[in-house]
Design an enzyme around this catalytic site. Sequence first.
Site, PDB file in Angstrom:
ATOM      1  N   SER A  55      52.094  97.294  57.385  1.00  0.00           N
ATOM      2  CA  SER A  55      51.626  96.528  56.224  1.00  0.00           C
ATOM      3  C   SER A  55      52.129  97.062  54.888  1.00  0.00           C
ATOM      4  O   SER A  55      51.839  96.471  53.843  1.00  0.00           O
ATOM      5  CB  SER A  55      50.100  96.463  56.212  1.00  0.00           C
ATOM      6  OG  SER A  55      49.644  95.586  57.233  1.00  0.00           O
ATOM      7  N   LYS A  58      53.875  94.542  52.700  1.00  0.00           N
ATOM      8  CA  LYS A  58      53.166  93.572  51.858  1.00  0.00           C
ATOM      9  C   LYS A  58      53.397  93.810  50.371  1.00  0.00           C
ATOM     10  O   LYS A  58      53.216  92.892  49.561  1.00  0.00           O
ATOM     11  CB  LYS A  58      51.673  93.592  52.195  1.00  0.00           C
ATOM     12  CG  LYS A  58      51.378  93.046  53.589  1.00  0.00           C
ATOM     13  CD  LYS A  58      49.947  93.249  54.027  1.00  0.00           C
ATOM     14  CE  LYS A  58      49.749  92.725  55.448  1.00  0.00           C
ATOM     15  NZ  LYS A  58      48.427  93.038  56.014  1.00  0.00           N
TER      16      LYS A  58
END
Length: 282
Positions: A55, A58
Site C-alpha cells: 500500500s 497509494k
Amino acid sequence: MLTLLAALATPCPDLPAAWAAIARPFPGRVGAAVVCLETGAGASRRGGEAFRAQSIYKIPIAMAALRAAEGRRWPLGHPVKVTAADVVQGPFASPARDAWRTGRPDVPLDDLVRHAISVSDNTASDVLLRLAGGPAGVNAYTARLGLRGVVVATPLARFEPDRNTITPDAAAALLGKLWRGEGISPAGRTLLLDAMARCKTGPARIKGLLPPGTPVAHKTGTSGTWGGLTLATNDVGIVTLPDGRHLAVATFIADARADEPACERAIARMARAAWECWSGKR
C-alpha cells in the site's frame, strides 16, 4: 549491498553500521533510505533494490490523481462517482467498501484521498488510480517527476504483489517531492500530508521507538504472514526532528521468516537509528 546518499554530509558516519547490525541477524531482506529534506544529506541500505510496495503505492497514486484533478480544474471537494464495480472485495477491512457497497454518485475527491491514505482503503485507492489514468498514468506522472524505481502495475482489485514495486531510494525521493510540493498543488500537498499525519496503520513501525509526540506523516504497506513467511512489511514517512528539520524515512522488509510484530520492531529500530543520527540525541 549498502549505498550512501550524500555520504560526506551525513551527520553520523556510523549509521550504516548501525543499520547493518539491525539487519544482519534478521531473517529477511531489509532495506532503508533516509534523507534530510533541508540539506539533502542521507544514507540508504539496499537503496536501489526493488521491494514489494504493497500500500505504499497509494502515495504516488494519490499524487497522480490530484494532479489529474487539477488539470480538469476540479476542486478538492469535487464529487466523484463510485460504482458498485469499483468496490474492492477481499478479507481486509475496508470502510469505503462497507459504506459504498452499491456505489455512490458523489464521493468528494478529498474523502477518497483520506480513505486511501489514512486507513489504507483499497476501494478508494482504486478509484483514485482510475482518475489518474490507471497504472500507465501514474507511471508517466512519476517519470515526469524524475523518479526511477516506482512501478505501479495493477489495481488492488486484481492485486499482484510482486508487480507493484518501489526502491527505498525512490520512496525517499518521492517523499521529498511531496514535501517540496513538486507535481502537486499547495492544497493537494496539504491534503495528502495531513492524511499521512492521520495514518491509522503501523503505529509500531517508524513511530514505534521515536519520542512520544514526534510528528510523523507516513504510509504503511503490509502483506500479512502466510505459512510463517511475511512477504512485505513497509513504512515510509516524513519525521519532524526536535529542531524543526525533516527526515524522509523509507523502511522495507521482504521475505521474512518472522511475524509482523518482529518486522515492525526492526523497522522501528532502523527509524530510531536515523532519528538519533540527525537529532544528536540518544
